[in-house]
Design an enzyme around this catalytic site. Sequence first.
Site, PDB file in Angstrom:
ATOM      1  N   ARG A 291       0.796  -1.229   0.000  1.00  0.00           N
ATOM      2  CA  ARG A 291       0.000   0.000   0.000  1.00  0.00           C
ATOM      3  C   ARG A 291       0.826   1.275   0.000  1.00  0.00           C
ATOM      4  O   ARG A 291       0.478   2.251  -0.653  1.00  0.00           O
ATOM      5  CB  ARG A 291      -0.946  -0.017   1.210  1.00  0.00           C
ATOM      6  CG  ARG A 291      -2.030  -1.050   1.072  1.00  0.00           C
ATOM      7  CD  ARG A 291      -2.856  -1.194   2.326  1.00  0.00           C
ATOM      8  NE  ARG A 291      -3.898  -2.190   2.123  1.00  0.00           N
ATOM      9  CZ  ARG A 291      -4.731  -2.592   3.065  1.00  0.00           C
ATOM     10  NH1 ARG A 291      -4.621  -2.094   4.294  1.00  0.00           N
ATOM     11  NH2 ARG A 291      -5.662  -3.487   2.816  1.00  0.00           N
ATOM     12  N   HIS A 358      -5.645   5.402   6.732  1.00  0.00           N
ATOM     13  CA  HIS A 358      -6.360   4.146   6.921  1.00  0.00           C
ATOM     14  C   HIS A 358      -5.991   3.411   8.206  1.00  0.00           C
ATOM     15  O   HIS A 358      -6.859   2.872   8.882  1.00  0.00           O
ATOM     16  CB  HIS A 358      -6.072   3.244   5.714  1.00  0.00           C
ATOM     17  CG  HIS A 358      -6.748   1.914   5.748  1.00  0.00           C
ATOM     18  ND1 HIS A 358      -8.122   1.784   5.820  1.00  0.00           N
ATOM     19  CD2 HIS A 358      -6.260   0.649   5.704  1.00  0.00           C
ATOM     20  CE1 HIS A 358      -8.451   0.504   5.812  1.00  0.00           C
ATOM     21  NE2 HIS A 358      -7.345  -0.212   5.773  1.00  0.00           N
ATOM     22  N   ARG A 404       1.987  -1.906   6.920  1.00  0.00           N
ATOM     23  CA  ARG A 404       1.257  -3.161   7.076  1.00  0.00           C
ATOM     24  C   ARG A 404       0.824  -3.718   5.729  1.00  0.00           C
ATOM     25  O   ARG A 404       0.320  -2.987   4.879  1.00  0.00           O
ATOM     26  CB  ARG A 404       0.015  -2.945   7.955  1.00  0.00           C
ATOM     27  CG  ARG A 404      -0.862  -4.187   8.063  1.00  0.00           C
ATOM     28  CD  ARG A 404      -2.042  -3.953   8.976  1.00  0.00           C
ATOM     29  NE  ARG A 404      -3.018  -3.013   8.456  1.00  0.00           N
ATOM     30  CZ  ARG A 404      -3.930  -3.282   7.518  1.00  0.00           C
ATOM     31  NH1 ARG A 404      -3.973  -4.465   6.945  1.00  0.00           N
ATOM     32  NH2 ARG A 404      -4.799  -2.355   7.152  1.00  0.00           N
TER      33      ARG A 404
END
Length: 603
Positions: A291, A358, A404
């Site tokens: 991401r 996020h 992550r």
Amino acid sequence: MSYTKANTITRKFDVVIIGAGGSGMRAALELSRAGLSVASLSKVFPTRSHTVAAQGGVSASLGNMSEDNWHYHFYDTIKGSDWLGDQDAIEFMCREAPKVVVELEHFGMPFDRNPDGTIYQRPFGGHTANYGEKPVQRACAAADRTGHAMLHTLYQQNVKEKTNFFVEWMALDLIRDEDGDVVGVTALELETGDLYILQAKAVLLATGGAGRIFAASTNAFINTGDGLGMAARAGIPLQDMEFWQFHPTGVAGAGVLLTEGCRGEGAVLINSEGERFMERYAPTLKDLAPRDFVSRSMDQEIKEGRGCGPNKDYVYMKLDHLGADTIHKRLPSVYEIGVNFANVDITKEMIPVVPTIHYQMGGIPTNINGQVVIKKSEADYKVPVQGLYAVGECAAVSVHGANRLGTNSLLDLLVFGKSAGKHIVQTVRNQAEHKPLPADAAGRTLARLGRLQESKSGEYSQDIAQQIRTSMQQHAAVFRTQASMDEGVLKINAIREKVGSVTLKDKSKVWNTARMEALEVDNLIEVAQATMTSAAARQECRGAHTVYDYEHPADHHEFPLGRNDKEWLKHTLWYSQGNRLDYKPVNLKPLTVDTIPPKVRTF
């Protein structure tokens, strides 16, 4: 009405859990099954916790769809973390993954199925086979409502085991005795406005993230960092708070999340020239790069003038080529979001997307048993705080490091929720009596409530909250500069000075949401200051922390984007008292296998 020691109510439990999302309920299930008395507090009904918003899947190397094993998952997670993840914790999580996912299936989790009856698995960003050679199908999915299904499954199991849920309660402060042990919490019952002391042999923080410190966020409004604020005020450091994940595909203008499962199913990102631009940035994984990598690539396209729309400030995600049948079967929620938030039918049109805050990679430092740990010396930096545990997004084990991997969040909830539950059972069973409460158990909380109750004039809490969000969005976004971060530190420090002057116009007791919001601001400012101070001090680029000034330092050409392992391969620790920083080493030693040494991160 005023809050006093005399009108504070005390109750006793074996364990108090703050938060009833995935991690809190997985731990609660373990505890209730063991026959312990458990109080599970939540600001909302448990099935409305933010885990419900997780869409794409939960990672486990089951090998149902393609060749896979936990060693590949281990490697991908370390590489995804940009080597800031602790390799012992990552090994533990990846090895446990197949067990906890199959266990969840046996609880009744309605996973999608393959024709042979096995759990359906889709590809996901950064997940590969054979140590990065090709994408792998590792995300166990229930359409694009995996978190929703998980939350309901865990809630049903907890109801079966008669877990005590305290719905619409807000925990306020940890209670520590003279030894520094945690012996309970203070909490407000929102319906009545009554203040409670909940005495416990163990307290578990499972309060989720704090994405509401940013203006554009995929996070629910309840994600105000309550557990982090409680820990910080109690003298416990927050770890690696400079690392915040921007999800590549938030709906432009709305911030609502479009799962990475879209790209797992074959969606692609398109710029204003109609080009599938991720092929240039990540030739191997393309749109399925991690991401942080995809978010930076999108931001770069926009900065170089290839953004879409009248203001050229977003890119498009294209799904129509997948076919309406696949979209309605695998991505039904994404279809609904497209219609409701972008006025787009994704079976026929592209949808505008932009990176949106996020997930927090940092949090309250813990070990693999969920015990909160503190640093006593350079050699002794994992000393447990007796009676205190943390799991889920509010904790830093650290398995996520600087970035992550998608679907590792739901796995984190299951693995460490269960391991913390098991450890608490073993500990509490050996503890015959509760430790006594200190004389001023509710002192800090009474002072906070009293300040609000007695205020005559001052700042409105939501004005201060908005100032925090605006400053964080401006100074701690996808790309950062040293000058901007330094300015952000000054702004957040100045806003902190205002927090003490928050006024409460409505002094009523019953269901006073204004009081709750004012108390949440106390948590927001702790997290914002931890983030801004930690970010400004880290003079390198790593994972989600990308700083223009350090993209290509002269003496570190071997690393892309200026990662500096010689000086910065270490965890940040931020202490609220004195707004000071300390550091501790990253654990590069796994439990049973060889170390994965740091190297260039390409896709």
